[in-house]
Design a protein around this motif. Structure first.
Motif, short mmCIF file in Angstrom:
data_model
loop_
_atom_site.label_atom_id
_atom_site.label_comp_id
_atom_site.label_asym_id
_atom_site.label_seq_id
_atom_site.Cartn_x
_atom_site.Cartn_y
_atom_site.Cartn_z
N TYR A 540 15.49 16.07 24.11
CA TYR A 540 16.05 17.12 24.85
C TYR A 540 15.47 18.46 24.37
N LEU A 541 14.44 19.14 25.22
CA LEU A 541 13.69 20.00 25.03
C LEU A 541 12.79 19.96 23.92
N ALA A 542 12.37 18.81 23.78
CA ALA A 542 11.23 18.30 22.73
C ALA A 542 10.85 17.10 23.28
N LYS A 543 9.80 16.71 22.98
CA LYS A 543 8.96 15.73 23.37
C LYS A 543 9.40 14.06 22.43
N SER A 544 9.51 13.04 23.21
CA SER A 544 9.71 11.59 22.25
C SER A 544 8.24 11.07 22.38
N LEU A 545 7.73 10.44 21.15
CA LEU A 545 6.45 9.81 21.39
C LEU A 545 6.66 8.28 21.55
N LEU A 546 8.05 7.78 21.93
CA LEU A 546 8.07 6.46 22.07
C LEU A 546 7.55 6.18 23.47
N ASN A 547 7.60 4.84 23.70
CA ASN A 547 7.14 4.31 25.09
C ASN A 547 8.58 4.62 26.04
N ILE A 548 8.37 4.94 27.24
CA ILE A 548 8.96 5.40 28.06
C ILE A 548 10.54 4.55 28.17
N ASP A 549 10.41 3.27 28.21
CA ASP A 549 11.34 2.51 28.03
C ASP A 549 12.34 2.44 27.01
N LYS A 550 12.03 3.00 25.97
CA LYS A 550 12.77 3.19 24.75
C LYS A 550 13.33 4.84 24.72
N GLN A 551 13.03 5.57 25.47
CA GLN A 551 13.48 6.78 25.69
C GLN A 551 14.74 6.97 26.47
N LEU A 552 15.62 7.69 26.16
CA LEU A 552 17.09 7.65 26.93
C LEU A 552 17.23 9.41 27.28
N PRO A 553 16.60 9.73 28.55
CA PRO A 553 16.88 10.96 28.79
C PRO A 553 18.08 11.39 29.13
N ILE A 554 18.29 12.65 29.26
CA ILE A 554 19.61 13.02 29.49
C ILE A 554 20.24 12.67 30.89
N SER A 589 25.23 23.05 14.06
CA SER A 589 26.41 23.87 14.64
C SER A 589 26.35 25.22 14.59
N SER A 590 25.12 25.82 14.03
CA SER A 590 24.67 27.21 14.10
C SER A 590 24.15 27.51 15.39
N ASN A 591 24.82 28.10 16.33
CA ASN A 591 24.13 28.67 17.44
C ASN A 591 23.40 27.48 18.40
N ALA A 592 24.15 26.36 18.43
CA ALA A 592 23.46 25.23 19.06
C ALA A 592 23.67 25.25 20.57
N LEU A 593 22.66 24.72 21.41
CA LEU A 593 22.77 24.38 22.95
C LEU A 593 24.20 23.26 22.91
N PRO A 594 25.05 23.38 23.99
CA PRO A 594 26.11 22.58 24.06
C PRO A 594 25.69 21.21 23.96
N ILE A 595 24.76 20.50 24.68
CA ILE A 595 24.57 19.35 24.85
C ILE A 595 23.96 18.95 23.49
N TYR A 596 23.30 19.62 22.81
CA TYR A 596 22.59 19.16 21.25
C TYR A 596 23.87 19.08 20.29
N GLN A 597 24.67 20.02 20.52
CA GLN A 597 25.78 19.92 19.61
C GLN A 597 26.63 19.03 19.92
N PHE A 598 26.99 18.55 21.18
CA PHE A 598 27.89 17.59 21.59
C PHE A 598 27.16 16.19 21.16
N LEU A 599 25.89 16.04 21.16
CA LEU A 599 25.52 14.74 20.93
C LEU A 599 25.54 14.61 19.25
N CYS A 600 25.36 15.66 18.74
CA CYS A 600 25.34 15.48 17.15
C CYS A 600 26.81 15.46 16.88
N ASP A 601 27.71 16.01 17.24
CA ASP A 601 29.20 15.81 16.85
C ASP A 601 29.71 14.37 17.17
N MET A 602 28.92 13.75 18.17
CA MET A 602 29.34 12.47 18.54
C MET A 602 29.23 11.36 17.18
N GLN A 603 28.40 11.72 16.44
CA GLN A 603 28.02 10.96 15.34
C GLN A 603 29.20 10.51 14.16
#
Length: 745
Positions: A540-554, A589-603
């Motif tokens: 999310y707003l950064a690149k993954s170096l994994l094969n595309i089948d191992k990436q879970l786009p938004i 949690s400091s000034n995070a974009l909503p999707i990023y914080q949501f994913l992190c909070d899901m942990q």
């Protein structure tokens, strides 16, 4: 220990400063002017290099001081205090920072044997700061020759809104990254390009897709340029914070391109010079200046204070911890579990209520659910800028709100308050907690993470060698989080961290554990950068170096509310539940974009993030809070809350050393402050010697504009358990024990 479903991993991580506590004691032993001694210390190669890496501007000012170029007494005094702070840090604080402190992996045994190599024999890992590397990658991507050879991919924050595409774009202003949501028309041409670019296509190939009777190749190239400039298309030089370090990523991209030999070789030379630095402790500063000269030829601007990042790897002669320490901590774990209540009013719980009310049991894409126009947004109690559906006026993060603190009282607080009252009335320095105090409380192990850490300090408190353990809490969404950023430079730490992650994967085989790959801003990349740890990633707003089948786009992620009042994140492509993971210690949690914080909070959905003693209602209410002990554990250090009125009379005496020394002793006696105490500012701590005038003046200078400050007890003694290889000098220590959840038999 019976009925505790946690066992420790076979390793632990030792943290320690570069220099011993004996160094600090000698440093603050002189009551008279210490200028000459401080200047002699600055001549030591390791100190000089450590200061340069921590603060090049301070290094330059200290050089002027050494050369008698500073004539202003007040400026000279502040410079001495700044230098003293850094020297204090490198001989008292264990948190890794540059060359000031580092870590090492140890093993358990039948007794504690902790012995460091001499400081000059430690190892290190140096790299270029992400602030420079990201600026460089952006400049390279604009180079006409490079740009035409790069592969481009869709911005991985794109999602559909009717006949619009929404996505997040960013810009850097004075090295700070600012995000905004942008909406554009979803035309057939944009759709065609984005579909074709999913696996990466060159600029030329993308433009050729648009060429037809009415569109020339030049018009097509102009259109592709616009998509790139507006960040709908992102180049392969976009950074990833999971995988090889970013300089290596850049070199890998350049190695495939033509006519970039000059840039490529210059970067290889810089990489070589960085590796040379890591062969020694105490490198001459001219070595760094040589690297700067090479980088100037790349024509990317940089500030030398944001150019180098270094991690210290401690080398040890003995690194063994008595396994009984683990049993003592596990006993404390039971107490912490009983007295730690789960949080109720969280962003995530507010989101669940809003989601359930809006969507009930429906499955909704994460982008739609968190869109504040189509969905319910995130951080429901915050106001946000209204969406303009046309273009680019949606500013993220949200407006800052006023804070109102609500104090919640529990039966745990009542017990602690009673003990606190009695201790204050009796002028006790220590409060004792016993099993009987909380015998009516139940321990719940179901809402704790699969793996978590205890950060402890092994102490020799008394002259008789009676050992105590400082342990104020246990937690974390994963035990691997504290280690991720240091794994590039330490192979042993990488293997240990991977062992923790492999265990987590083995216990959740039915779910996809996916690493969150996001870069909020360039310098944060220094904390976020870690090796590839997991089989799947969410870019999310950064690149993954994994094969595309191992990436879970938004766009592949959907959320729904399960019957057990639990949010389920699902990959449509794999038809499996996804558990997001962030294997670093970023404060997301400091000034995070909503999707990023949501994913992190899901942990930590439905889980307590930590367990430990919480003095919340009392923390600032009393001038003195005694140390709190349970068995042989210190679960809270003694705390002094000092008000401005306490310190103002002393501030007025800074020009009268003799009277200040007298009043300093009276102040200490009245407050019952020991010789050594820490000035605590959240995670930052500064050791003060209250029998040293320069150290005390440094404290007065640091707090002069504060209405209140906090001191905490410094527990280390000269008979500490961590020594260097001649056995004569003791070091402060911090030991991270990692636990995994095991089934109770």
């Amino acid at each position: 220990m019976k009925n505790i479903p946690y066992e420790s991993f076979s390793n632990f991580v030792l943290r320690a400063p570069l220099y011993s506590f004996d160094f600090f004691q000698k440093l603050t032993s002189l009551q008279s002017d210490s200028s000459n001694y401080l200047k002699s210390l600055f001549d030591e190669a390791m100190i000089k290099e450590a200061i340069f890496l921590a603060s090049p501007p301070l290094y330059e000012e200290l050089l002027k001081w050494i050369n008698h170029e500073i004539k202003d007494e007040k400026k000279e005094e502040k410079l001495k205090y700044s230098f003293l702070k850094y020297l204090s840090r490198m001989s008292s604080r264990c948190t890794p920072f540059g060359l000031f402190a580092g870590c090492s992996v140890g093993e358990f045994g039948n007794k504690t044997k902790l012995e460091l190599e001499n400081s000059e024999n430690h190892s290190r890992h140096t790299r270029l700061d992400m602030n420079f590397l990201i600026a460089l990658s952006q400049d390279l991507a604009q180079n006409p020759n490079i740009k035409k050879q790069l592969h481009f991919f869709p911005n991985n924050s794109i999602y559909n809104v009717g006949n619009k595409l929404r996505y997040v774009e960013y810009e850097y202003i004075n090295s700070k990254r600012f995000h905004r949501i942008v909406a554009v028309e979803r035309t057939p041409y944009i759709t065609k390009i984005l579909q074709a670019a999913r696996t990466g296509l060159s600029f030329k190939n993308l433009a050729e897709l648009l060429v037809e009777d009415e569109i020339t190749i030049q018009e097509a190239k102009t259109f592709i340029d616009e998509l790139i400039d507006n960040q709908l298309l992102i180049s392969e030089l976009e950074p990833s914070v999971s995988g090889p370090e970013f300089l290596e990523q850049i070199l890998q991209v350049l190695s495939k391109l033509n006519k970039v030999e000059v840039i490529f070789e210059k970067l290889k030379e810089v990489d070589h010079e960085l590796k040379k630095l890591d062969l020694n402790m105490g490198n001459p500063i001219v070595s760094y200046k040589t690297i700067c000269e090479k980088l100037e030829g790349l024509h990317t601007e940089f500030d030398i204070k944001y150019l180098f990042q270094t991690d210290l790897i401690l080398n040890t002669i003995e690194n063994q911890l008595d396994s009984t320490v683990v049993e003592n901590v596990k006993k404390g774990m039971v107490l912490f579990n009983k007295i730690s209540l789960p949080p109720k009013d969280t962003f995530f719980n507010q989101f669940k209520e809003a989601f359930s009310e809006r969507f009930e049991k429906r499955e909704v894409s994460i982008s739609k659910a968190l869109d504040i126009e189509m969905g319910v947004g995130y951080k429901q109690n915050r106001s946000s800028t209204e969406i303009n559906p046309l273009i680019d006026d949606i500013t993220v993060p949200f407006k800052k709100e006023s804070s109102i603190k609500e104090i919640k009282w529990s039966s745990v607080d009542s017990i602690i308050q009673k003990k606190l009252f009695n201790a204050i009335a009796n002028k006790d320095y220590i409060i004792k907690i016993t099993d009987e105090d909380f015998e009516d409380f139940e321990a719940d192990w179901n809402d704790l993470p699969e793996t978590m850490n205890a950060m402890i300090e092994v102490l020799e408190i008394n002259d008789d060698g009676n050992q105590k353990i400082k342990c104020v809490g246990i937690g974390g969404s994963s035990a691997a989080n504290l280690f991720g950023r240091f794994c590039h430079g330490d192979e042993n730490l990488y293997k240990y961290t991977q062992k923790i992650i492999d265990f987590e994967s083995s216990t959740q085989k039915d779910q996809l554990l996916a690493e969150i790959v996001h870069l909020p801003e360039s310098r944060v990349g220094n904390i976020l950068m870690r090796p590839k740890f997991r089989a799947f990633e969410i870019p999310y707003l950064a690149k993954s170096l994994l094969n595309i089948d191992k990436q879970l786009p938004i766009e592949d992620l959907y959320i729904s509310m399960k019957d057990n009042n639990r949010i389920r994140l699902k990959s449509k492509k794999h038809n499996k539940e996804v558990i997001p993971k962030l294997t670093n210690a970023h404060n997301f949690s400091s000034n995070a974009l909503p999707i990023y914080q949501f994913l992190c909070d899901m942990q930590t959905q439905g889980k307590r993030q930590s367990i430990g003693i919480n003095l919340g209602p009392f923390t600032h209410q009393y001038e003195f809070i005694p140390r709190i002990e349970y068995s042989n554990l210190i679960i809270s250090e003694a705390i002094w809350n000092i008000n401005k009125s306490d310190i103002e009379p002393l501030q007025k005496l800074k020009g009268n050393n003799e009277e200040l020394i007298t009043q300093m002793k009276i102040f200490r006696k009245n407050k019952r402050i020991p010789k050594f105490a820490m000035l605590s500012d959240g995670d930052n701590e500064l050791l003060i010697n209250f029998e040293n005038l320069t150290s005390f003046k440094m404290l007065l200078d640091t707090v002069k504009n504060r209405s209140q400050f906090k001191l905490t007890e410094f527990l280390h003694t000269n008979s500490g358990v961590l020594k260097n290889n001649n056995g004569k000098k003791s070091f402060t220590n911090q030991i991270i024990l990692s636990f995994y959840k095991n089934e109770i038999n």
